[in-house]
Write a protein that holds these residues in place. Structure first.
Motif, PDB file in Angstrom:
ATOM      1  N   TYR A   3      24.501  51.201  -6.958  1.00  0.00           N
ATOM      2  CA  TYR A   3      23.888  51.436  -8.268  1.00  0.00           C
ATOM      3  C   TYR A   3      22.457  51.949  -8.123  1.00  0.00           C
ATOM      4  N   GLN A  42      22.574  55.519  -7.239  1.00  0.00           N
ATOM      5  CA  GLN A  42      22.893  56.322  -8.425  1.00  0.00           C
ATOM      6  C   GLN A  42      21.670  56.474  -9.318  1.00  0.00           C
ATOM      7  N   LYS A  53      19.650  59.949 -10.875  1.00  0.00           N
ATOM      8  CA  LYS A  53      19.375  60.192 -12.299  1.00  0.00           C
ATOM      9  C   LYS A  53      17.887  60.148 -12.623  1.00  0.00           C
ATOM     10  N   THR A  86      30.334  44.730 -13.561  1.00  0.00           N
ATOM     11  CA  THR A  86      30.219  45.192 -14.954  1.00  0.00           C
ATOM     12  C   THR A  86      28.777  45.559 -15.235  1.00  0.00           C
ATOM     13  N   ARG A  87      28.522  46.855 -15.232  1.00  0.00           N
ATOM     14  CA  ARG A  87      27.189  47.366 -15.541  1.00  0.00           C
ATOM     15  C   ARG A  87      27.330  48.768 -16.124  1.00  0.00           C
ATOM     16  N   ASP A 133      27.409  52.663 -16.952  1.00  0.00           N
ATOM     17  CA  ASP A 133      27.465  53.927 -16.235  1.00  0.00           C
ATOM     18  C   ASP A 133      26.168  54.679 -16.526  1.00  0.00           C
ATOM     19  N   SER A 149      26.463  57.985 -18.659  1.00  0.00           N
ATOM     20  CA  SER A 149      26.626  57.724 -20.090  1.00  0.00           C
ATOM     21  C   SER A 149      25.324  57.212 -20.698  1.00  0.00           C
TER      22      SER A 149
END
Length: 177
Positions: A53, A56, A60, A149-150, A152, A155
């Protein structure tokens, strides 16, 4: 322990943590040049999903910056453990360490005990993501009790672009009482 989440639209608690590169990070107060702040609370070096994460988030980062949003991440790890994980991540954003139990509780994140000393040194925060707006209020909140569960980030970035467009006049959601 009771779990009390922060309420959307309310002031974000002003917390300070130590920064991996030295100095301190102010959670809820963006650095100069930014008027919003994205705060990623991650489990720590023991979590391979967190490492992915954070990588990622690196991808971004320039898109977030174009929207005027500073990004930072924080965990309860010690400096040494955080540095070990971040050698792989190579973050281009600030990373804080040493998040205390009291700070985790103030943020309203879920807290887990390590399953063994090999997992973590002490209780740690489960994933959470906060977006603090230019009024230093909580614009977006996502709090999880498990590592898988986190939000995206692609999005999230699209949604933040929509929210930040003044033509959309998009309010803080989830404030009905």
């Amino acid at each position: 322990m009771n779990h009390t989440a922060l309420a959307a639209g309310q002031p974000f608690p002003q917390l300070t943590v130590k920064a991996v590169g030295g100095g301190e990070l102010s959670l809820g107060t963006p650095d100069a040049g930014f008027d919003w702040q994205l705060i990623v609370v991650y489990r720590g070096a023991h979590c391979p999903l967190c490492t992915r994460y954070l990588k990622q988030l690196n991808e971004k980062l320039s898109d977030l910056h174009r929207l005027g949003i500073e990004a930072l991440a924080v965990s309860a790890d010690s400096l040494e453990i955080a540095q070990h994980q971040l050698a792989d991540v190579q973050p281009e954003f600030p990373v804080g360490y040493g998040l205390s139990l009291e700070q985790m509780q103030e943020l309203g994140v879920y807290i887990s005990k390590p399953r063994s000393p090999l997992e973590a040194e002490a209780p740690f925060a489960e994933p959470a993501l906060f977006v603090v707006n230019d009024k230093q209020a909580l614009q977006l909140v996502d709090i999880s009790n498990a590592p898988f569960t986190r939000p995206d980030l692609g999005s999230l970035l699209g949604g933040l672009g929509f929210i930040r467009n003044p033509d959309n006049n998009y309010p803080v959601r989830g404030t009905f009482k």
